[in-house]
Design a protein around this motif. Structure first.
Motif, PDB file in Angstrom:
ATOM      1  N   CYS A   1       0.841  -1.188   0.000  1.00 52.84           N
ATOM      2  CA  CYS A   1       0.000   0.000   0.000  1.00 52.84           C
ATOM      3  C   CYS A   1       0.880   1.243   0.000  1.00 52.84           C
ATOM      4  CB  CYS A   1      -0.938   0.016   1.203  1.00 52.84           C
ATOM      5  SG  CYS A   1      -0.094   0.183   2.791  1.00 52.84           S
ATOM      6  N   VAL A   2       0.249   2.373  -0.232  1.00 46.00           N
ATOM      7  CA  VAL A   2       0.923   3.660  -0.160  1.00 46.00           C
ATOM      8  C   VAL A   2       0.838   4.140   1.281  1.00 46.00           C
ATOM      9  CG1 VAL A   2       0.866   6.063  -0.930  1.00 46.00           C
ATOM     10  CG2 VAL A   2       0.364   4.224  -2.545  1.00 46.00           C
ATOM     11  N   ALA A   3       1.938   4.616   1.813  1.00 44.52           N
ATOM     12  CA  ALA A   3       1.957   5.148   3.174  1.00 44.52           C
ATOM     13  C   ALA A   3       2.282   6.630   3.113  1.00 44.52           C
ATOM     14  CB  ALA A   3       2.993   4.413   4.017  1.00 44.52           C
ATOM     15  N   ARG A   4       2.243   7.249   4.216  1.00 43.26           N
ATOM     16  CA  ARG A   4       2.609   8.653   4.323  1.00 43.26           C
ATOM     17  C   ARG A   4       3.754   8.778   5.311  1.00 43.26           C
ATOM     18  NH1 ARG A   4      -2.615  11.854   3.453  1.00 43.26           N
ATOM     19  NH2 ARG A   4      -2.987  11.302   1.300  1.00 43.26           N
ATOM     20  N   LEU A   5       4.685   9.670   5.018  1.00 38.64           N
ATOM     21  CA  LEU A   5       5.846   9.871   5.873  1.00 38.64           C
ATOM     22  C   LEU A   5       5.421  10.167   7.308  1.00 38.64           C
ATOM     23  CD1 LEU A   5       8.892  10.106   6.138  1.00 38.64           C
ATOM     24  CD2 LEU A   5       8.703  12.493   5.446  1.00 38.64           C
ATOM     25  N   LYS A   6       4.333  10.900   7.466  1.00 40.11           N
ATOM     26  CA  LYS A   6       3.838  11.246   8.790  1.00 40.11           C
ATOM     27  C   LYS A   6       3.542   9.981   9.611  1.00 40.11           C
ATOM     28  CE  LYS A   6       0.457  14.404  10.760  1.00 40.11           C
ATOM     29  NZ  LYS A   6      -0.591  15.344  10.429  1.00 40.11           N
ATOM     30  N   VAL A   7       2.951   8.991   8.983  1.00 36.08           N
ATOM     31  CA  VAL A   7       2.623   7.741   9.674  1.00 36.08           C
ATOM     32  C   VAL A   7       3.902   6.977  10.013  1.00 36.08           C
ATOM     33  CG1 VAL A   7       1.449   5.514   9.465  1.00 36.08           C
ATOM     34  CG2 VAL A   7       0.347   7.580   8.622  1.00 36.08           C
TER      35      VAL A   7
ATOM     36  N   LYS B   1      -4.664   8.556  -3.223  1.00 36.36           N
ATOM     37  CA  LYS B   1      -5.320   7.581  -2.359  1.00 36.36           C
ATOM     38  C   LYS B   1      -4.311   6.785  -1.538  1.00 36.36           C
ATOM     39  CE  LYS B   1      -8.680   3.812  -2.656  1.00 36.36           C
ATOM     40  NZ  LYS B   1      -9.137   4.023  -1.331  1.00 36.36           N
ATOM     41  N   VAL B   2      -4.617   6.630  -0.276  1.00 34.38           N
ATOM     42  CA  VAL B   2      -3.889   5.724   0.612  1.00 34.38           C
ATOM     43  C   VAL B   2      -4.938   4.890   1.329  1.00 34.38           C
ATOM     44  CG1 VAL B   2      -1.900   7.241   0.937  1.00 34.38           C
ATOM     45  CG2 VAL B   2      -3.799   7.375   2.531  1.00 34.38           C
ATOM     46  N   SER B   3      -4.526   3.891   2.039  1.00 30.10           N
ATOM     47  CA  SER B   3      -5.498   3.020   2.704  1.00 30.10           C
ATOM     48  C   SER B   3      -6.264   3.788   3.776  1.00 30.10           C
ATOM     49  CB  SER B   3      -4.805   1.807   3.309  1.00 30.10           C
ATOM     50  OG  SER B   3      -4.121   2.166   4.486  1.00 30.10           O
ATOM     51  N   GLU B   4      -7.482   3.344   4.029  1.00 29.86           N
ATOM     52  CA  GLU B   4      -8.306   3.967   5.067  1.00 29.86           C
ATOM     53  C   GLU B   4      -7.634   3.841   6.426  1.00 29.86           C
ATOM     54  OE1 GLU B   4     -12.330   2.576   4.978  1.00 29.86           O
ATOM     55  OE2 GLU B   4     -12.534   3.010   2.834  1.00 29.86           O
ATOM     56  N   GLU B   5      -6.947   2.734   6.651  1.00 27.10           N
ATOM     57  CA  GLU B   5      -6.257   2.531   7.920  1.00 27.10           C
ATOM     58  C   GLU B   5      -5.200   3.616   8.154  1.00 27.10           C
ATOM     59  OE1 GLU B   5      -3.826  -0.986  10.280  1.00 27.10           O
ATOM     60  OE2 GLU B   5      -4.087  -1.132   8.118  1.00 27.10           O
ATOM     61  N   ILE B   6      -4.460   3.961   7.111  1.00 30.09           N
ATOM     62  CA  ILE B   6      -3.438   4.995   7.237  1.00 30.09           C
ATOM     63  C   ILE B   6      -4.091   6.347   7.486  1.00 30.09           C
ATOM     64  CG2 ILE B   6      -1.652   6.261   5.978  1.00 30.09           C
ATOM     65  CD1 ILE B   6      -0.853   3.559   4.736  1.00 30.09           C
ATOM     66  N   GLU B   7      -5.170   6.638   6.773  1.00 28.73           N
ATOM     67  CA  GLU B   7      -5.884   7.898   6.992  1.00 28.73           C
ATOM     68  C   GLU B   7      -6.381   7.987   8.431  1.00 28.73           C
ATOM     69  OE1 GLU B   7      -5.910  10.479   5.174  1.00 28.73           O
ATOM     70  OE2 GLU B   7      -5.219   9.645   3.277  1.00 28.73           O
ATOM     71  N   ASP B   8      -6.902   6.879   8.972  1.00 29.12           N
ATOM     72  CA  ASP B   8      -7.378   6.861  10.354  1.00 29.12           C
ATOM     73  C   ASP B   8      -6.235   7.121  11.334  1.00 29.12           C
ATOM     74  OD1 ASP B   8      -9.948   6.336   9.469  1.00 29.12           O
ATOM     75  OD2 ASP B   8      -9.841   4.174   9.909  1.00 29.12           O
ATOM     76  N   ILE B   9      -5.070   6.537  11.058  1.00 33.76           N
ATOM     77  CA  ILE B   9      -3.901   6.746  11.919  1.00 33.76           C
ATOM     78  C   ILE B   9      -3.504   8.214  11.916  1.00 33.76           C
ATOM     79  CG2 ILE B   9      -1.417   6.267  12.162  1.00 33.76           C
ATOM     80  CD1 ILE B   9      -2.084   3.409  11.103  1.00 33.76           C
ATOM     81  N   ILE B  10      -3.504   8.829  10.738  1.00 31.25           N
ATOM     82  CA  ILE B  10      -3.146  10.254  10.631  1.00 31.25           C
ATOM     83  C   ILE B  10      -4.137  11.091  11.425  1.00 31.25           C
ATOM     84  CG2 ILE B  10      -2.999  12.214   9.050  1.00 31.25           C
ATOM     85  CD1 ILE B  10      -1.919  10.214   6.940  1.00 31.25           C
TER      86      ILE B  10
ATOM     87  N   GLY C   1      -3.630  10.687  15.144  1.00 27.85           N
ATOM     88  CA  GLY C   1      -2.424  11.403  15.575  1.00 27.85           C
ATOM     89  C   GLY C   1      -2.624  12.893  15.649  1.00 27.85           C
ATOM     90  N   GLU C   2      -3.391  13.451  14.708  1.00 24.41           N
ATOM     91  CA  GLU C   2      -3.643  14.892  14.697  1.00 24.41           C
ATOM     92  C   GLU C   2      -4.496  15.299  15.897  1.00 24.41           C
ATOM     93  OE1 GLU C   2      -5.354  15.552  10.846  1.00 24.41           O
ATOM     94  OE2 GLU C   2      -3.388  15.681   9.878  1.00 24.41           O
ATOM     95  N   THR C   3      -5.477  14.497  16.273  1.00 24.56           N
ATOM     96  CA  THR C   3      -6.330  14.853  17.417  1.00 24.56           C
ATOM     97  C   THR C   3      -5.571  14.722  18.728  1.00 24.56           C
ATOM     98  OG1 THR C   3      -7.247  12.608  17.545  1.00 24.56           O
ATOM     99  CG2 THR C   3      -8.500  14.236  16.275  1.00 24.56           C
ATOM    100  N   GLN C   4      -4.582  13.821  18.797  1.00 25.65           N
ATOM    101  CA  GLN C   4      -3.805  13.648  20.014  1.00 25.65           C
ATOM    102  C   GLN C   4      -2.806  14.769  20.215  1.00 25.65           C
ATOM    103  OE1 GLN C   4      -2.091   9.744  19.748  1.00 25.65           O
ATOM    104  NE2 GLN C   4      -3.991   8.732  20.358  1.00 25.65           N
ATOM    105  N   THR C   5      -2.390  15.452  19.145  1.00 21.60           N
ATOM    106  CA  THR C   5      -1.393  16.508  19.262  1.00 21.60           C
ATOM    107  C   THR C   5      -2.008  17.879  19.456  1.00 21.60           C
ATOM    108  OG1 THR C   5      -1.259  16.734  16.854  1.00 21.60           O
ATOM    109  CG2 THR C   5       0.324  15.240  17.918  1.00 21.60           C
ATOM    110  N   ARG C   6      -3.313  17.962  19.442  1.00 22.23           N
ATOM    111  CA  ARG C   6      -3.970  19.282  19.614  1.00 22.23           C
ATOM    112  C   ARG C   6      -4.167  19.616  21.054  1.00 22.23           C
ATOM    113  NH1 ARG C   6      -8.460  18.873  14.822  1.00 22.23           N
ATOM    114  NH2 ARG C   6      -6.948  18.733  13.191  1.00 22.23           N
TER     115      ARG C   6
END
Length: 94
Positions: A42-48, A77-86, A89-94
């Motif tokens: 799958c495609v990932a994101r550096l942030k993950v 497009k990336v997997s829904e799982e990766i989007e959920d992780i992002i 992570g964003e809600t935990q850092t706010r």
């Protein structure tokens, strides 16, 4: 090697590992030079990847090198799982 849980497409799990590629290693032909059995997962994101490095306690020096990589701002497009992780992570850092 650890088992990633990724199935090889034939419905049978093999002993595998996940490899995060960037740059020229994204080219199938190039990655197959050293690992002919490599298969796209799958495609990932550096942030993950950075979040995973922190979560798993990888050396701080390695984490800093990951953070220093300039993202290419991929918006595809990336997997829904990766989007959920992002999002998580964003809600935990706010």
């Amino acid at each position: 090697m650890a088992n990633s849980g990724f199935e090889d497409g034939r419905g049978q799990e093999e002993e595998t590992f996940l490899y995060f590629a960037y740059g020229s290693n994204l080219l199938t032909e190039r990655i197959h030079l050293r690992n002919p059995s490599a298969a796209f997962c799958c495609v990932a994101r550096l942030k993950v990847i950075c979040m995973g490095a922190k979560e798993n306690g990888l050396p701080l020096e390695y984490q800093e090198k990951l953070k220093a990589i300039q993202p290419n701002d991929y918006k595809g497009k990336v997997s829904e799982e990766i989007e959920d992780i992002i999002k998580k992570g964003e809600t935990q850092t706010r």
